[in-house]
Design an enzyme around this catalytic site. Structure first.
Site, PDB file in Angstrom:
ATOM      1  N   GLU A  53       0.813  -1.227   0.000  1.00 27.10           N
ATOM      2  CA  GLU A  53       0.000   0.000   0.000  1.00 27.10           C
ATOM      3  C   GLU A  53       0.841   1.270   0.000  1.00 27.10           C
ATOM      4  O   GLU A  53       0.560   2.213  -0.716  1.00 27.10           O
ATOM      5  CB  GLU A  53      -0.944  -0.003   1.210  1.00 27.10           C
ATOM      6  N   HIS A 114      -1.150   0.400   6.831  1.00 33.82           N
ATOM      7  CA  HIS A 114      -1.708   1.287   5.816  1.00 33.82           C
ATOM      8  C   HIS A 114      -0.601   2.286   5.441  1.00 33.82           C
ATOM      9  O   HIS A 114       0.445   1.861   4.962  1.00 33.82           O
ATOM     10  CB  HIS A 114      -2.968   1.917   6.434  1.00 33.82           C
ATOM     11  N   HIS A 134      -4.608  -0.780  11.469  1.00 35.04           N
ATOM     12  CA  HIS A 134      -6.053  -0.909  11.731  1.00 35.04           C
ATOM     13  C   HIS A 134      -6.367  -2.223  12.436  1.00 35.04           C
ATOM     14  O   HIS A 134      -7.028  -3.095  11.872  1.00 35.04           O
ATOM     15  CB  HIS A 134      -6.845  -0.838  10.417  1.00 35.04           C
ATOM     16  N   ASN A 168      -5.544   7.428   7.561  1.00 35.37           N
ATOM     17  CA  ASN A 168      -5.114   6.846   6.289  1.00 35.37           C
ATOM     18  C   ASN A 168      -3.601   6.867   6.134  1.00 35.37           C
ATOM     19  O   ASN A 168      -2.969   5.860   5.867  1.00 35.37           O
ATOM     20  CB  ASN A 168      -5.785   7.627   5.150  1.00 35.37           C
ATOM     21  N   ASN A 224      -6.002  11.601   1.913  1.00 40.61           N
ATOM     22  CA  ASN A 224      -5.305  10.324   1.851  1.00 40.61           C
ATOM     23  C   ASN A 224      -3.802  10.532   2.015  1.00 40.61           C
ATOM     24  O   ASN A 224      -3.346  10.879   3.098  1.00 40.61           O
ATOM     25  CB  ASN A 224      -5.693   9.666   0.514  1.00 40.61           C
ATOM     26  N   ASP A 269      -3.504   8.363  -5.007  1.00 32.68           N
ATOM     27  CA  ASP A 269      -3.558   7.813  -3.647  1.00 32.68           C
ATOM     28  C   ASP A 269      -2.377   8.376  -2.832  1.00 32.68           C
ATOM     29  O   ASP A 269      -2.367   9.567  -2.517  1.00 32.68           O
ATOM     30  CB  ASP A 269      -3.556   6.277  -3.771  1.00 32.68           C
ATOM     31  N   ASN A 270      -1.347   7.577  -2.533  1.00 34.72           N
ATOM     32  CA  ASN A 270      -0.224   8.077  -1.737  1.00 34.72           C
ATOM     33  C   ASN A 270       0.720   8.952  -2.562  1.00 34.72           C
ATOM     34  O   ASN A 270       0.786   8.833  -3.787  1.00 34.72           O
ATOM     35  CB  ASN A 270       0.569   6.906  -1.166  1.00 34.72           C
TER      36      ASN A 270
END
Ligand SMILES: *[C@@H]1O[C@H](CO)[C@@H](O)[C@H](O)[C@H]1NC(C)=O
Ligand SMILES: *[C@@H]1O[C@H](CO)[C@@H](O)[C@H](O)[C@H]1NC(C)=O
Length: 356
Positions: A53, A114, A134, A168, A224, A269-270
């Protein structure tokens, strides 16, 4: 009477959602299909099958990869497998990822990693990993010290706070302090779907230190990825459903002032900042619908985007790689070191490319 009230309330809620959608439609595109853009020297990394991720790389070429995220609404190829952190030495000709061992008080069985951030202590060069976790779908930030000699991660601390409700990503700004991107209402999958697909801006950025916790920015379309410029003066935030990257000036008291926004074609996203030239790299989701409704026959695709000169009036945005999911599904990050590119995914594999 109660029935009528309910109908009125539901009607009001739908009207509210409709209004949001009208405002929102122009940037949200959860059903986009893409043309493939190939890179010549790429292969999948062996041993990473359940996600990669987030990826961060030290200046010496050691890359850290979070793997095995379990999250409501997202597919997992290893639902019963604890999360892992892989290490990859990019100095090697044919680097192989190795799963790092954990030491200390830490429940590895419920690890669901994450976002990731690295922090290097300027005094002694010690390396710390800040990892969003998480366990049981809750949110914590785990702080580890990386011991290079023994090649292990020593668990130092679990950070929990009511303001860190559904985190996140993080960016470390001190040995125990960080910024976190956070959803302040929901962890529930159905409510999150309404929130994300309905264009509600119920996410924020929280500054955390052991002595002070406060919201420093709010009102984003699914806040994010977070990253920091090499000179540590600016913070970048990715708002996924808005396809928007906000550039903040970071003040000495850790307040943030938004100075500009850059818009992309993909649902990025990242974020990763190349420390050499300041380029911002991201992995994006061309088709968010497929990401959240996994179908092996028609999987979510991947896109890698580079943004050059992000602080100028005309940032150059280039899609470097695009694939419909036949090779790489659901890209969530891209990171570079010298002429090497790593592309990570939410729950699938990881791609290694030698750039020209
Ligand atoms: C932090 O510093 C900025 C810039 O100097 C200032 O505008 C802001 O009010 C300060 N915020 C807090 C919470 O002290
Ligand atoms: C994805 O692209 C490959 C070739 O690049 C093609 O064979 C395949 O049918 C495509 N898959 C989908 C689901 O469109």
């Amino acid at each position: 009477m109660a029935g009528l009230l309910k109908t009125v309330l539901i009607g009001a809620f739908l009207a509210f959602l409709g209004e949001r959608l009208l405002h929102f439609n122009y940037r949200f595109s959860p059903f986009r299909e893409i043309e493939s853009i190939e890179l010549p020297n790429c292969h999948l990394l062996q041993g990473i099958e359940c996600g990669s991720e987030d990826i961060e790389i030290l200046p010496n070429g050691l890359a850290f990869i979070t793997s095995g995220l379990k999250y409501p609404g997202l597919h997992s190829f290893g639902p019963d497998k604890p999360g892992e952190i892989f290490l990859l030495d990019l100095n090697q000709d044919n680097p192989q990822p190795s799963s790092l061992r954990f030491i200390g008080e830490f429940d590895h069985a419920s690890f669901s990693p994450h976002g990731l951030s690295l922090y290097t202590d300027e005094m002694d060069d010690a390396v710390y990993l800040f990892v969003v976790n998480h366990p049981q779908y809750k949110s914590t930030v785990e702080i580890f010290k990386y011991e290079e000699e023994e090649n292990v991660l020593v668990h130092l601390k679990t950070v929990k706070h009511p303001s860190l409700y559904n985190v996140n990503d993080v960016i470390a700004v001190g040995p125990e302090s960080f910024y976190a991107s956070n959803d302040f209402y929901f962890t529930n999958h159905i409510m999150r779907t309404v929130e994300l697909f309905g264009g509600l801006k119920w996410t924020n950025v929280v500054y955390y230190s052991p002595s002070e916790v406060r919201e420093v920015a709010t009102g984003f379309y699914f806040a994010n990825g977070l990253a920091m410029s090499a000179d540590k003066r600016f913070i970048y935030l990715s708002a996924v459903t808005g396809k928007e990257i906000t550039v903040f000036e970071k003040h000495e008291n850790f307040s943030l002032s938004a100075i500009k926004a850059v818009y992309l074609e993909t649902h990025q996203d990242n974020l990763f900042v190349d420390p050499v030239n300041g380029d911002v790299w991201t992995g994006g989701h061309p088709n968010l619908w497929k990401l959240f409704n996994y179908n092996a026959e028609d999987p979510p695709g991947s896109e890698v985007v580079r943004i050059q000169n992000i602080h100028s009036d005309d940032p150059v945005v280039t899609t470097v790689y695009a694939n419909n999911g036949s090779v790489l599904q659901g890209s969530s990050c891209a990171a570079v070191w010298k002429n090497k590119l790593l592309v990570g995914t939410v729950f699938h594999k990881a791609l290694y490319c030698q750039l020209e």
